[in-house]
Design a protein around this motif. Structure first.
Motif, PDB file in Angstrom:
ATOM      1  N   VAL A 116       0.696  -1.455   0.170  1.00  0.00           N
ATOM      2  CA  VAL A 116       0.075   0.056   0.094  1.00  0.00           C
ATOM      3  C   VAL A 116       0.747   0.963  -0.030  1.00  0.00           C
ATOM      4  O   VAL A 116       1.827   1.077   1.245  1.00  0.00           O
ATOM      5  CB  VAL A 116      -0.957  -0.371   0.501  1.00  0.00           C
ATOM      6  N   VAL A 117       0.624   2.295  -0.779  1.00  0.00           N
ATOM      7  CA  VAL A 117       2.063   3.334  -1.052  1.00  0.00           C
ATOM      8  C   VAL A 117       0.670   4.620  -0.903  1.00  0.00           C
ATOM      9  O   VAL A 117      -0.473   4.822  -2.063  1.00  0.00           O
ATOM     10  CB  VAL A 117       2.585   3.099  -2.374  1.00  0.00           C
ATOM     11  N   VAL A 118       0.765   5.624  -0.150  1.00  0.00           N
ATOM     12  CA  VAL A 118      -0.053   7.001  -0.234  1.00  0.00           C
ATOM     13  C   VAL A 118       1.430   8.085  -0.697  1.00  0.00           C
ATOM     14  O   VAL A 118       2.493   7.841  -0.392  1.00  0.00           O
ATOM     15  CB  VAL A 118      -0.546   6.707   1.057  1.00  0.00           C
ATOM     16  N   LEU A 119       0.274   8.728  -1.310  1.00  0.00           N
ATOM     17  CA  LEU A 119       1.436  10.113  -2.544  1.00  0.00           C
ATOM     18  C   LEU A 119       0.586  11.647  -0.928  1.00  0.00           C
ATOM     19  O   LEU A 119      -0.665  11.279  -2.152  1.00  0.00           O
ATOM     20  CB  LEU A 119       0.734   9.898  -4.015  1.00  0.00           C
ATOM     21  N   GLY A 120       1.453  11.634  -1.685  1.00  0.00           N
ATOM     22  CA  GLY A 120       1.272  13.113  -0.528  1.00  0.00           C
ATOM     23  C   GLY A 120       2.280  14.915  -0.737  1.00  0.00           C
ATOM     24  O   GLY A 120       3.169  14.704  -1.210  1.00  0.00           O
ATOM     25  N   THR A 121       2.130  15.038   0.167  1.00  0.00           N
ATOM     26  CA  THR A 121       1.402  16.937  -0.573  1.00  0.00           C
ATOM     27  C   THR A 121       2.754  17.233   0.707  1.00  0.00           C
ATOM     28  O   THR A 121       2.513  17.117   1.892  1.00  0.00           O
ATOM     29  CB  THR A 121       1.460  17.883  -0.920  1.00  0.00           C
ATOM     30  N   PRO A 122       4.126  17.565   1.098  1.00  0.00           N
ATOM     31  CA  PRO A 122       5.014  18.045   2.467  1.00  0.00           C
ATOM     32  C   PRO A 122       4.542  18.452   3.040  1.00  0.00           C
ATOM     33  O   PRO A 122       3.721  19.466   2.613  1.00  0.00           O
ATOM     34  CB  PRO A 122       6.158  18.255   2.220  1.00  0.00           C
ATOM     35  N   PRO A 123       3.848  18.554   4.413  1.00  0.00           N
ATOM     36  CA  PRO A 123       2.649  19.462   5.164  1.00  0.00           C
ATOM     37  C   PRO A 123       3.521  20.811   5.117  1.00  0.00           C
ATOM     38  O   PRO A 123       2.679  21.443   4.824  1.00  0.00           O
ATOM     39  CB  PRO A 123       2.798  18.809   6.627  1.00  0.00           C
ATOM     40  N   GLU A 124       4.859  21.475   4.910  1.00  0.00           N
ATOM     41  CA  GLU A 124       5.882  22.200   5.261  1.00  0.00           C
ATOM     42  C   GLU A 124       5.688  22.785   4.205  1.00  0.00           C
ATOM     43  O   GLU A 124       5.779  24.548   3.957  1.00  0.00           O
ATOM     44  CB  GLU A 124       6.653  21.956   5.848  1.00  0.00           C
ATOM     45  N   GLU A 125       5.084  22.340   2.899  1.00  0.00           N
ATOM     46  CA  GLU A 125       4.388  23.310   1.226  1.00  0.00           C
ATOM     47  C   GLU A 125       3.463  23.015   1.555  1.00  0.00           C
ATOM     48  O   GLU A 125       2.961  23.428   0.182  1.00  0.00           O
ATOM     49  CB  GLU A 125       5.813  21.936   0.537  1.00  0.00           C
ATOM     50  N   CYS A 126       2.335  23.161   2.190  1.00  0.00           N
ATOM     51  CA  CYS A 126       0.692  22.655   0.796  1.00  0.00           C
ATOM     52  C   CYS A 126       0.917  24.514   1.595  1.00  0.00           C
ATOM     53  O   CYS A 126       0.940  25.560   2.019  1.00  0.00           O
ATOM     54  CB  CYS A 126      -0.035  22.676   2.613  1.00  0.00           C
ATOM     55  N   GLY A 127      -0.728  25.170   1.143  1.00  0.00           N
ATOM     56  CA  GLY A 127      -0.474  26.175   1.172  1.00  0.00           C
ATOM     57  C   GLY A 127      -1.494  26.980   1.874  1.00  0.00           C
ATOM     58  O   GLY A 127      -1.615  28.039   2.087  1.00  0.00           O
ATOM     59  N   SER A 128      -2.053  26.177   2.730  1.00  0.00           N
ATOM     60  CA  SER A 128      -2.656  26.441   4.312  1.00  0.00           C
ATOM     61  C   SER A 128      -2.682  25.839   4.965  1.00  0.00           C
ATOM     62  O   SER A 128      -2.522  24.659   4.751  1.00  0.00           O
ATOM     63  CB  SER A 128      -4.231  26.832   3.253  1.00  0.00           C
ATOM     64  N   PRO A 129      -3.021  26.281   6.686  1.00  0.00           N
ATOM     65  CA  PRO A 129      -2.837  25.262   7.689  1.00  0.00           C
ATOM     66  C   PRO A 129      -3.932  23.761   7.328  1.00  0.00           C
ATOM     67  O   PRO A 129      -3.569  22.759   7.426  1.00  0.00           O
ATOM     68  CB  PRO A 129      -3.334  25.966   8.716  1.00  0.00           C
ATOM     69  N   ARG A 130      -5.192  23.872   6.704  1.00  0.00           N
ATOM     70  CA  ARG A 130      -6.231  22.814   6.506  1.00  0.00           C
ATOM     71  C   ARG A 130      -5.246  22.677   6.145  1.00  0.00           C
ATOM     72  O   ARG A 130      -5.117  21.046   5.942  1.00  0.00           O
ATOM     73  CB  ARG A 130      -7.667  23.929   6.099  1.00  0.00           C
ATOM     74  N   GLU A 131      -4.953  22.644   4.708  1.00  0.00           N
ATOM     75  CA  GLU A 131      -3.953  21.108   3.672  1.00  0.00           C
ATOM     76  C   GLU A 131      -3.215  20.313   4.501  1.00  0.00           C
ATOM     77  O   GLU A 131      -2.997  19.762   4.029  1.00  0.00           O
ATOM     78  CB  GLU A 131      -3.681  22.111   2.611  1.00  0.00           C
TER      79      GLU A 131
END
Length: 451
Positions: A116-131
């Motif tokens: 099982v592999v989940v792909l995500g965005t590094p939290p520190e690169e997200c555009g908002s606190p919610r993301e």
């Protein structure tokens, strides 16, 4: 070292007893054999609406010969070698329901030793606190799946940078090739970060280290010997190093793989200079440095003499710093080079009777975290692996009760093998993994320690 319990469990009588009493059930793990397909069956690829990695992943896996399935076009009874999900489109906690909708109906559809592999965005690169909040939540999902699905199924989270370059895509492919294959048999519950950087695809993915000069310290036995064999299998010219006292074993390993042997005590004052001179004279460079050499001198802190403390810190940590300093100062590690250090889950979770060892291995984690940004401008990556309970001569000396606890207290209900550590280091050593940097990857079967 033989795991007699696992052997018994796989017998007819053992299986019946395990089922009746609810005992640990170590699965047979799918490990890599040259020529194996990347995945042992079809792979289901799903994505949250707006995900940015599904299409690149589809292209990568299709080119690798993987048989892909679409969630909207599969039978409810179909089973899969892997589930891959692009979660980069999840930008709010309310979107996390999409994870349930994808994984819930397929929790029993993954084949034994599946992935099982989940792909995500590094939290520190997200555009908002919610993301950022929603993306950080993915860690809980993947770690829980690793503990729930059983039967040797592994689960990982891959954070890929939001501003990818060519190196990012190459390293994403290298990471998927590692995580979906039998090379990652004893790696589960991990978070891998793929950034921007220098990385090039190999001419042949079956020999991803062709032409590379690789130094392996502590290569005479155990994990080091397995490392030398795996790296040579993958095409590397291996420089195998160990102390003079292990000279015969070291020579045997070097001869077996067609590498060269260097007998050197890394704690000697002139060791870095001698090693640098050897690499410069024989090869002109070293593409990969694998710091595997390590010792234990166990005692509780109150009973530990200063020599036990000093020797462990010197071998396991300080010698790595000294060697790195000289090789980098003399520019023997070129752009695109890789440094891989061996830490331990003891450096993450601590361990009674091993304050010196745990301190040194936590220091290795610090070395990776501090060097990664410092070496980015030189296009050199640095990572670490942190083995858990690995079946070696050292673990064979552990008292039976503690040894059995080490074997069973993980999602695989068994100890790992030296080759599991070697395969993970091999992936981090590939030129194609150059944009993977600053990671500490546990090779522990998702051990409960420090989890």
């Amino acid at each position: 070292m033989t795991d007699r319990y696992a052997s018994f469990v796989r017998s007819g009588a053992g299986r019946a007893l395990v089922k009746r009493l609810g005992l640990p059930d170590p699965p047979r793990l799918r490990r890599h054999t040259p020529g194996d397909p990347l995945a042992s069956g079809p792979v289901l690829l799903g994505a949250a609406t707006g995900g940015r990695l599904a299409e690149p992943t589809r292209k990568i896996l299709t080119a690798a010969g993987v048989e892909l399935r679409d969630p909207d076009a599969v039978e409810s009874t179909e089973r899969f070698a892997a589930l891959v999900y692009d979660a980069t489109g999840i930008t709010d906690s309310t979107d996390l329901r999409r994870l349930y909708d994808f994984f819930h109906p397929r929790a029993r559809s993954v084949l034994p030793s599946g992935r099982v592999v989940v792909l995500g965005t590094p939290p520190e690169e997200c555009g908002s606190p919610r993301e950022a909040t929603a993306q950080r939540a993915l860690e809980g999902l993947t770690r829980s799946i690793g503990k729930e699905f059983g039967r040797g199924v592994t689960a990982q989270l891959v954070y890929a940078t939001k501003g990818p370059d060519a190196g990012t895509w190459t390293s994403l492919e290298a990471t998927l090739r590692f995580l979906l294959s039998g090379r990652s048999a004893y790696v589960s519950g991990q978070v891998v970060r793929v950034g921007a950087g220098t990385a090039g695809p190999p001419a042949d993915w079956d020999r991803p280290l062709d032409g590379q000069v690789v130094l392996v310290t502590g290569a005479a036995r155990g994990i080091g010997a397995a490392l030398a064999r795996v790296l040579a299998r993958d095409g590397a010219r291996v420089v195998a190093l160990d102390v003079p006292a292990a000279g015969d074993e070291l020579a045997a390993v070097a001869n077996e793989i067609g590498g060269t042997a260097v007998q050197l005590d890394l704690t000697a004052p002139d060791a870095p200079d001698r090693l640098a001179g050897h690499l410069a004279d024989r090869h002109g460079r070293v593409d990969v440095v694998v710091h595997n050499a390590g010792i234990t001198r166990d005692k509780t802190l109150g009973r530990m003499d200063a020599d036990r403390w000093d020797s462990v810190i010197d071998v396991n940590l300080s010698s790595q710093e000294r060697i790195n300093d000289v090789l980098l100062e003399r520019e023997l590690i070129p752009a695109g080079g890789r440094i891989v250090s061996v830490s331990s889950i003891a450096g993450i979770a601590g361990n009674r009777g091993q304050t010196n060892y745990a301190t040194s291995k936590a220091g290795v984690v610090g070395l990776v975290e501090s060097l990664a940004p410092a070496l980015r401008a030189r296009q050199i990556s640095v990572n670490a692996v942190a083995p858990g309970f690995i079946e070696t001569r050292l673990t064979a000396r552990i008292p039976l009760a503690i040894r059995e606890a080490g074997r069973r207290m993980n999602s695989m209900s068994q100890g790992g093998l030296p080759v599991d550590v070697a395969e993970t280091i091999g992936w981090l050593a590939w030129p194609a993994s150059g944009a993977v940097s600053g990671n500490v990857v546990r090779v522990c079967g998702q051990s409960l320690l420090g989890a």
